[in-house]
Design a protein around this motif. Structure first.
Motif, short mmCIF file in Angstrom:
data_model
loop_
_atom_site.label_atom_id
_atom_site.label_comp_id
_atom_site.label_asym_id
_atom_site.label_seq_id
_atom_site.Cartn_x
_atom_site.Cartn_y
_atom_site.Cartn_z
N LEU A 137 0.83 -1.21 0.00
CA LEU A 137 0.00 0.00 0.00
C LEU A 137 0.86 1.25 0.00
O LEU A 137 0.54 2.24 -0.66
CB LEU A 137 -0.85 0.03 1.26
CG LEU A 137 -2.27 -0.44 1.21
CD1 LEU A 137 -2.94 -0.14 2.54
CD2 LEU A 137 -3.02 0.23 0.09
N ALA B 114 0.83 4.11 -2.76
CA ALA B 114 0.55 5.50 -2.39
C ALA B 114 1.61 6.44 -2.92
O ALA B 114 1.31 7.59 -3.31
CB ALA B 114 0.44 5.62 -0.87
N LEU C 152 0.64 7.10 -6.48
CA LEU C 152 -0.54 7.97 -6.55
C LEU C 152 -0.15 9.41 -6.24
O LEU C 152 -0.56 10.35 -6.92
CB LEU C 152 -1.61 7.49 -5.56
CG LEU C 152 -2.27 6.16 -5.92
CD1 LEU C 152 -3.08 5.63 -4.73
CD2 LEU C 152 -3.16 6.30 -7.15
N PRO D 269 -3.73 9.98 0.25
CA PRO D 269 -4.73 8.95 -0.06
C PRO D 269 -5.81 8.90 1.03
O PRO D 269 -5.65 8.21 2.03
CB PRO D 269 -3.91 7.65 -0.12
CG PRO D 269 -2.60 7.95 0.51
CD PRO D 269 -2.44 9.42 0.65
N VAL E 208 -8.45 4.36 0.16
CA VAL E 208 -7.87 3.43 -0.81
C VAL E 208 -8.51 2.06 -0.59
O VAL E 208 -8.56 1.58 0.54
CB VAL E 208 -6.35 3.28 -0.65
CG1 VAL E 208 -5.76 2.40 -1.76
CG2 VAL E 208 -5.64 4.63 -0.60
N THR F 10 -8.04 -1.81 -1.84
CA THR F 10 -7.07 -2.65 -2.53
C THR F 10 -7.51 -4.10 -2.51
O THR F 10 -7.86 -4.64 -1.45
CB THR F 10 -5.68 -2.51 -1.88
OG1 THR F 10 -5.29 -1.12 -1.95
CG2 THR F 10 -4.64 -3.35 -2.59
N THR G 231 -1.05 3.92 -13.06
CA THR G 231 -2.16 4.68 -12.47
C THR G 231 -3.03 5.21 -13.60
O THR G 231 -2.55 5.43 -14.71
CB THR G 231 -1.66 5.88 -11.63
OG1 THR G 231 -1.08 6.84 -12.51
CG2 THR G 231 -0.66 5.45 -10.58
N SER H 204 -6.26 -1.41 -7.18
CA SER H 204 -6.82 -0.49 -6.19
C SER H 204 -7.63 0.60 -6.84
O SER H 204 -7.41 0.95 -8.01
CB SER H 204 -5.68 0.22 -5.41
OG SER H 204 -4.77 -0.69 -4.84
N ALA I 180 -8.65 4.65 -5.47
CA ALA I 180 -8.26 5.57 -4.41
C ALA I 180 -8.78 6.96 -4.69
O ALA I 180 -8.81 7.38 -5.85
CB ALA I 180 -6.74 5.63 -4.29
N THR J 128 -9.73 -1.78 2.77
CA THR J 128 -10.02 -0.37 2.53
C THR J 128 -9.50 0.45 3.70
O THR J 128 -9.74 0.11 4.86
CB THR J 128 -11.52 -0.11 2.33
OG1 THR J 128 -11.94 -0.73 1.11
CG2 THR J 128 -11.82 1.38 2.22
#
Lengths: 272, 272
Positions: free
Chosen positions: B43, B47, B50, B60, B63, B65, B80, B106, B108, B220
Motif C-alpha cells: 500500500l 501510495a 498515486l 490517499p 484506498v 485494494t 495509475t 486499487s 483511491a 479499505t
C-alpha cells in the motif's frame, strides 16, 4: 427464475447485455433520495451486471464503490472488466456512466455464498429491537421526508423508537440508527437486495442533528451469507465525525440471527 | 524534502517514473511476512505512485485494494489511471504487477489532509494501553516468529500484554490485539506510513488461536488527519469470523489522541 418470480427490486435493477463486457440499465426515479439516485440501488444494478458476467461465482462477496457524481433517473451504461479469475472467485472492475459522465467506479470479488464452509464464530451481537410493529414506519415520517425521498416507499423500513428521535427533532447525538427493513413488495431478501439494504436507511448523521445531504465518497460492502427469509435487522453507526468527513458502518442481521452483511462508507459531512 | 530527510520507509517504498502513468519499484525482501511481501508495505508503494501523479491532492484519503497474488521481492510495475479530477480531490485506479502477473488492484481518492476543516466530534475512544516500555516487543517474540516475518524488524511494535497471550500459546479468544507502533529508524509517522501501519501487526486471528496465513482479499483504508509525532496506538479486532472468512478492523490513534486512520479488511481464515 421465471419472470413471474421477479421482485420489483429485481426488475428495477435489471441490466440488458450490449456486448460481452457492456450493459445498459434504466435507473428509476422512484429510487431517488434528495434529488439523486440512491447509492444502494446503484450497487444493486452494478451487482446484476457482475452476476451476468460471473455465472460460476454469482455473489458479490466484497464490492468497493467510489461515487463520482449524482445518479439521475434514466439510462445508464455499465462496463465490466475481468481482472483475475481464480478457482472459486473472480475479481472485476466496473464502471457506471450516464451520458458519458462517470457516476460510480467499483472493484468487486465475486464468489459463491452457497459453497462457503458453515463455520460461525461471530462475536458481534444483533441489535436489540422492538418488533417491527412497535417501530416507527419511515414511510409515515412527518415533514416532507417521504416526498423528498421517494425510495422510502420501495422498502418497508421500521426504525427503533429509541433511535428515531431525529424524526421528532430530538436526535440522540449518539450517531446510531437501528431498525428493520424488507422490500416493499414483500419479496424475501437475497444477496443483491442486501447490498441495497446497506445504504437504504436515513443517513446516520440524522441522529446527530445533521440533516443535509451527506455525499458518499466510498462504500465497501461484505456479503457473508445467503440471508434467511424474513425481516432484516439493520444497525447503522458512526464513531469518527471529524475533518469534514465521517465513516458510517452498517450491519445486516437475518431472521436466524446471522450477521449476513457489513459495510463501511466514508462520506462528506452535510453542509447543513 | 531533501534525500537526507528520507526515512528507511520512504526509500523502501520509492517509485521511479517510467511514463506519465507508469512507475517501477523494487520490493524489498525485508518487508516479507510468511514468504510474501506484506500488504501494508505494498500500500505504501502504491501510495507513492498515486502521490507522484496527484501533486495538488497528495494524500490517499481512501484506498480500496484487492490482493490478487502474493507479492515477491524484486521489481514491480505500477500503472495509475485518473478516473475523475474534482476541485480538491481526484479518484484513481492503480494496478501493481510483477513479471506481468497481477498482485494488487486499487481504487483511491486523493485529497489534502492539511486543508480539511478542523472539526473533531469523534465518539470512539483510544485503546487503554500500558506505556510502550511495559508492552511486549514483537521483535523479541519467541518461536521463530521473527525469522518467518522479517518485516517485524522494520517497525518498533509493542503489544499490550493483555492481548499478547498468543505469543505464549494462550490467546484470549476475544479477537483483539492492541499496542504501539513506530518505524524502526525512529522516523515520525506520516500519511503514507500510516497506511502501512494499518496492516503491520500480527493477524488478529492469532488472538483466537489461528496461526496460519490469512490471505487478505480486500482492504479499505481511511486517512482522517496528519498524525502528530510520536508513537501510534493501534487497535485491531474482528467480530465476524464465519463462512471461511473474517473481517479485521484497525484503528490508529496518534499521540494527540486523534483517530487518524481506520481500515477494514475481508480475509480468508487461516487453514491451520
Amino acid at each position: 427464475m421465471s419472470p413471474s418470480n421477479l421482485s420489483e427490486f429485481d426488475i428495477a435493477t435489471a441490466v440488458k447485455r450490449q456486448s460481452d463486457t457492456s450493459f445498459t440499465a434504466e435507473l428509476g426515479a422512484e429510487w431517488k433520495v434528495a434529488g439523486a439516485i440512491n447509492g444502494g440501488y446503484l450497487l444493486g444494478v452494478a451487482a446484476q451486471a457482475l452476476r451476468a458476467n460471473s455465472p460460476k461465482a454469482p455473489d458479490p462477496l466484497v464490492v468497493s464503490t467510489y461515487y463520482l457524481g449524482p445518479g439521475e433517473a434514466g439510462p445508464a451504461d455499465i462496463t465490466t472488466r475481468l481482472i483475475r479469475a481464480g478457482k472459486s472467485s473472480a475479481t472485476f472492475a466496473l464502471d457506471l456512466t450516464q451520458n458519458g459522465s462517470p457516476k460510480t467506479t467499483s472493484l468487486a470479488t465475486m464468489g459463491n455464498l452457497g459453497a462457503l464452509p458453515d463455520d460461525v464464530a461471530t462475536s458481534a451481537t444483533p441489535p436489540e429491537l422492538p418488533d417491527p410493529e412497535h417501530c416507527v414506519d419511515v414511510a409515515e415520517a412527518p415533514g416532507g421526508f417521504v416526498e423528498s425521498a421517494p425510495i422510502v416507499k420501495r422498502y418497508d423500513m421500521r426504525i427503533d423508537p429509541d433511535t428515531a428521535g431525529f424524526a421528532m427533532g430530538k436526535p440522540s447525538g449518539r450517531g446510531l440508527l437501528q431498525g428493520w427493513i424488507r422490500l416493499a413488495d414483500g419479496a424475501e431478501p437475497d444477496p443483491i437486495s442486501l447490498l441495497a439494504f446497506l445504504d437504504a436507511l436515513p443517513p446516520v448523521m440524522f441522529d446527530v442533528g445533521r440533516f443535509g445531504w451527506a455525499p458518499t465518497m466510498e462504500l465497501t460492502t461484505h456479503l457473508r451469507a445467503i440471508p434467511a427469509p424474513g425481516w432484516i435487522a439493520v444497525k447503522l453507526y458512526t464513531r469518527n465525525i471529524a475533518g469534514g468527513m465521517f465513516e458510517e458502518d452498517c450491519e445486516l442481521w437475518d431472521s436466524s440471527g446471522r450477521l449476513v452483511a457489513q459495510s463501511r462508507q466514508l462520506a462528506r459531512q452535510p453542509r447543513g
